[in-house]
Design a protein around this motif. Structure first.
Motif, short mmCIF file in Angstrom:
data_model
loop_
_atom_site.label_atom_id
_atom_site.label_comp_id
_atom_site.label_asym_id
_atom_site.label_seq_id
_atom_site.Cartn_x
_atom_site.Cartn_y
_atom_site.Cartn_z
N SER A 31 1.06 -5.72 -3.45
CA SER A 31 0.73 -7.15 -3.07
C SER A 31 0.35 -7.86 -4.22
N ARG A 137 19.06 -11.86 -1.15
CA ARG A 137 17.39 -11.78 -1.32
C ARG A 137 16.87 -13.30 -1.17
N SER A 140 16.72 -13.84 2.44
CA SER A 140 16.00 -12.74 3.24
C SER A 140 14.65 -13.22 3.96
N LYS A 142 11.81 -11.70 3.52
CA LYS A 142 10.90 -11.76 2.45
C LYS A 142 10.96 -12.86 1.50
N VAL A 145 9.22 -15.29 3.40
CA VAL A 145 7.41 -15.20 3.52
C VAL A 145 6.91 -15.42 2.08
N GLU A 146 7.64 -15.25 1.12
CA GLU A 146 7.28 -15.71 -0.23
C GLU A 146 6.90 -17.25 -0.28
N ASP A 209 -1.05 -11.19 3.31
CA ASP A 209 -0.02 -10.55 2.43
C ASP A 209 -0.10 -9.13 2.60
N GLN A 213 3.06 -6.70 3.36
CA GLN A 213 3.67 -5.66 2.60
C GLN A 213 3.56 -4.34 3.05
N ASP A 216 6.20 -4.17 5.59
CA ASP A 216 7.78 -4.50 5.23
C ASP A 216 7.96 -2.96 4.42
N HIS A 217 7.29 -2.44 3.79
CA HIS A 217 7.31 -1.00 2.91
C HIS A 217 7.94 0.08 4.02
N LYS A 220 11.18 -0.66 5.55
CA LYS A 220 12.47 -0.55 4.55
C LYS A 220 12.73 1.02 4.37
#
Length: 377
Positions: A31, A137, A140, A142, A145-146, A209, A213, A216-217, A220
């Protein structure tokens, strides 16, 4: 639901091996917001702890350098000595602050995921310069979210800055009427508190966050059912290989067991389906020990080895079955079978004395007393 390249849904949680492989590749949950928050909070805390001392040292350094005569200013050696002394003094003054920041820079990235060094992560990945992969990317989940995190940080920090300026405006304006030294200390104090409060707003971003994370990890690394099966097959070996290993283990165990038969005192048989070999240390404190047992072909092999080495073979079907099913290799026989086995051993010793012409021929063995709860029909 996430899908693999084969189109199968990734519904299975990642296995320990998949997690370990990902870690070796440097793919672990991280993170950036947590790292930034820890680093800035440490810097703010450092200013609160060492700010006053830094201001005092800065005052002393300014007095030391600005109190130079005209003659001293034109002396290059003296100027360089002043510069060196000032640099050393400032480094020493900031050492405590720098130490806190360095510790935070080491702890922050490892707070989530722990320490990890991967040489594979250092290798260049040409897929990163693929324009199509870059566009993927950019749009996406992610990336969204960023973007949301960046906007949230801007709004939170900006709103807090406005509130701090409104609250501290009297103190800020009052500094213009203070002497230089008190104004420096006062300014350092106001700046330290303002910086600490602004950094504290990032805790809210990090609190959101970190769970994202981790999710998401894990998402994946999820696996399809076929990937789990393939991994188990590769890890534990193919069934035919495992079967061959078990066969070799059984053969080695049987060879070791057959090597114990010549040392046995008696082999008790069914007479065809079961054979057990017992060994008893005469005069010892323990009970007889079962050193070999087998069924069908193994039972036949035990009898063959016993005949080759002139080990007594006694037919006692009920006792043979009871010993086979209730005693493991290299274990003492059950206490409830002591009387039955003692009767057989006594018969064997009498038979051995007869063959050595040291006693009369023993009669029939007779009925062997086997407890009903141990009988195997």
């Amino acid at each position: 639901m996430a899908e693999s390249e084969s189109g199968q849904e990734k519904t299975e949680e990642p296995t320990a091996k998949r997690l370990q492989d990902a870690r070796e590749k440097g793919d672990i949950a991280r993170s950036k917001e947590l790292t930034t928050t820890v680093l800035l909070m440490a810097a703010a805390a450092g200013l609160m702890v060492f700010g006053t001392q830094i201001a005092a040292d800065l005052e002393g350094m300014m007095k030391y350098n600005f109190a130079l005569s005209r003659q001293d200013v034109f002396d290059p050696a003296l100027i360089f000595r002043h510069l060196g002394d000032s640099a050393a003094e400032m480094l020493w003054s900031l050492s405590g602050f720098f130490l806190m920041v360095v510790i935070a820079a080491l702890v922050g990235p490892t707070a989530l995921g722990g320490w990890n060094f991967s040489s594979q992560a250092l290798a260049p990945k040409f897929s990163r310069i693929n324009p199509l992969a870059g566009l993927k990317r950019m749009f996406s989940m992610k990336a969204l979210v960023e973007l949301a995190k960046a906007l949230a940080k801007f709004l939170l920090v900006g709103a807090l800055c406005v509130l701090i300026l409104l609250q501290q405006q009297n103190d800020l304006l009052a500094m213009g009427y203070e002497a230089v030294v008190p104004a420096m200390k006062h300014g350092m104090e106001v700046f330290g508190w303002a910086f600490l409060l602004m950094c504290a707003t990032l805790i809210l971003i990090a609190a959101v966050d970190v769970p994202f994370q981790l999710y998401d990890h894990n998402k994946k690394l999820k696996m399809t059912l076929q990937e789990v099966k393939d991994e188990m097959k590769n890890t534990e070996g193919k069934p035919e290989v495992k079967g061959r290993i078990r066969q070799l283990q059984r053969e080695m165990s049987q060879r070791r067991m057959m090597g114990e038969v010549p040392e046995a005192d008696v082999v008790i048989t069914n007479p065809t389906h079961f054979s057990v070999a017992l060994k008893y240390a005469e005069g010892g404190e323990g009970a007889p020990v079962l050193v070999a047992k087998g069924q069908d072909q193994i039972a036949l092999k035990i009898r063959e080895v016993a005949r080759e080495h002139e080990v007594a073979i006694v037919e006692a079907p009920a006792l043979a079955r009871a010993l086979y099913f209730n005693t493991e290799l290299d274990e003492e026989i059950p206490e409830s079978l002591f009387v039955a086995v003692a009767q057989v051993l006594a018969y064997v010793y009498q038979l051995k004395r007869y063959r050595q012409h040291r006693g009369p021929r023993p009669g029939d063995l007779g009925e062997i007393p086997v407890p009903s709860e141990l009988r195997q029909e």
